[in-house]
Motif scaffolding. Structure first.
Motif, short mmCIF file in Angstrom:
data_model
loop_
_atom_site.label_atom_id
_atom_site.label_comp_id
_atom_site.label_asym_id
_atom_site.label_seq_id
_atom_site.Cartn_x
_atom_site.Cartn_y
_atom_site.Cartn_z
N MET A 1 0.83 -1.18 0.00
CA MET A 1 0.00 0.00 0.00
C MET A 1 0.88 1.25 0.00
N VAL A 2 0.62 2.15 -0.91
CA VAL A 2 1.39 3.39 -1.01
C VAL A 2 1.01 4.32 0.15
N LYS A 3 2.03 4.84 0.83
CA LYS A 3 1.83 5.78 1.93
C LYS A 3 2.33 7.15 1.49
N GLN A 4 1.78 8.18 2.10
CA GLN A 4 2.15 9.56 1.80
C GLN A 4 2.81 10.19 3.03
N TYR A 5 3.79 11.04 2.80
CA TYR A 5 4.45 11.76 3.88
C TYR A 5 4.72 13.19 3.40
N THR A 6 4.40 14.17 4.24
CA THR A 6 4.66 15.57 3.92
C THR A 6 5.71 16.10 4.88
N PHE A 7 6.69 16.80 4.33
CA PHE A 7 7.84 17.29 5.09
C PHE A 7 8.05 18.77 4.79
N GLN A 8 8.29 19.57 5.83
CA GLN A 8 8.62 20.98 5.67
C GLN A 8 10.13 21.14 5.84
N PRO A 9 10.86 21.35 4.74
CA PRO A 9 12.31 21.50 4.81
C PRO A 9 12.70 22.80 5.51
N LYS A 10 13.90 22.81 6.08
CA LYS A 10 14.41 23.98 6.79
C LYS A 10 15.73 24.43 6.16
N GLY A 11 15.91 25.75 6.04
CA GLY A 11 17.18 26.31 5.57
C GLY A 11 17.38 26.28 4.07
N VAL A 12 16.31 25.99 3.31
CA VAL A 12 16.40 25.92 1.85
C VAL A 12 15.25 26.68 1.22
N CYS A 13 15.28 26.83 -0.08
CA CYS A 13 14.24 27.58 -0.80
C CYS A 13 12.92 26.82 -0.90
N SER A 14 12.97 25.50 -0.97
CA SER A 14 11.72 24.73 -1.08
C SER A 14 10.93 24.83 0.22
N ARG A 15 9.60 24.77 0.10
CA ARG A 15 8.73 24.94 1.25
C ARG A 15 8.07 23.65 1.73
N LYS A 76 16.69 13.89 5.02
CA LYS A 76 16.16 13.99 6.39
C LYS A 76 14.70 13.54 6.44
N ALA A 77 13.92 13.90 5.42
CA ALA A 77 12.54 13.43 5.34
C ALA A 77 12.49 11.92 5.26
N LEU A 78 13.37 11.34 4.44
CA LEU A 78 13.41 9.88 4.31
C LEU A 78 13.80 9.20 5.62
N LYS A 79 14.69 9.81 6.37
CA LYS A 79 15.05 9.27 7.69
C LYS A 79 13.85 9.29 8.64
N GLU A 80 13.05 10.36 8.55
CA GLU A 80 11.82 10.42 9.37
C GLU A 80 10.86 9.31 8.97
N ILE A 81 10.74 9.05 7.66
CA ILE A 81 9.88 7.96 7.19
C ILE A 81 10.39 6.64 7.74
N LYS A 82 11.70 6.42 7.68
CA LYS A 82 12.26 5.16 8.22
C LYS A 82 11.96 5.00 9.70
#
Length: 85
Positions: A1-15, A76-82
């Motif tokens: 089953m595909v899971k979704q994860y949303t991450f707010q990056p810090k210190g970069v241009c992406s939001r 870092k987001a992938l580490k949170e998923i793990k």
């Protein structure tokens, strides 16, 4: 089953990074903000990649002396998923 994860990056241009994953594989990556073309390229390259391999390849990449980058923040987001699984 595909899971979704949303991450707010810090210190970069992406939001925001929206990650779909299944069985330790990246299904898709969508990045809001940042360098659109480069982030589309990264998203295409990591599609289908093992999460551990993506972390190993992207962790520690630095953008303009910020000490981080969008690829590093993605790792870092992938580490949170793990940690969740």
């Amino acid at each position: 089953m595909v899971k979704q994860y949303t991450f707010q990056p810090k210190g970069v241009c992406s939001r925001e990074m929206r990650i779909a994953y299944e069985d330790n594989k990246i299904v898709s990556l969508e990045v809001i903000g940042g360098c659109h073309g480069n982030l589309q390229g990264i998203a295409a390259l990591v599609k289908g990649m093992d999460i551990d391999e993506a972390i190993a390849r992207l962790e520690g990449i630095n953008c303009h002396g910020r000490g981080t980058s969008c690829p590093d923040q993605f790792s870092k987001a992938l580490k949170e998923i793990k940690a969740l699984n």
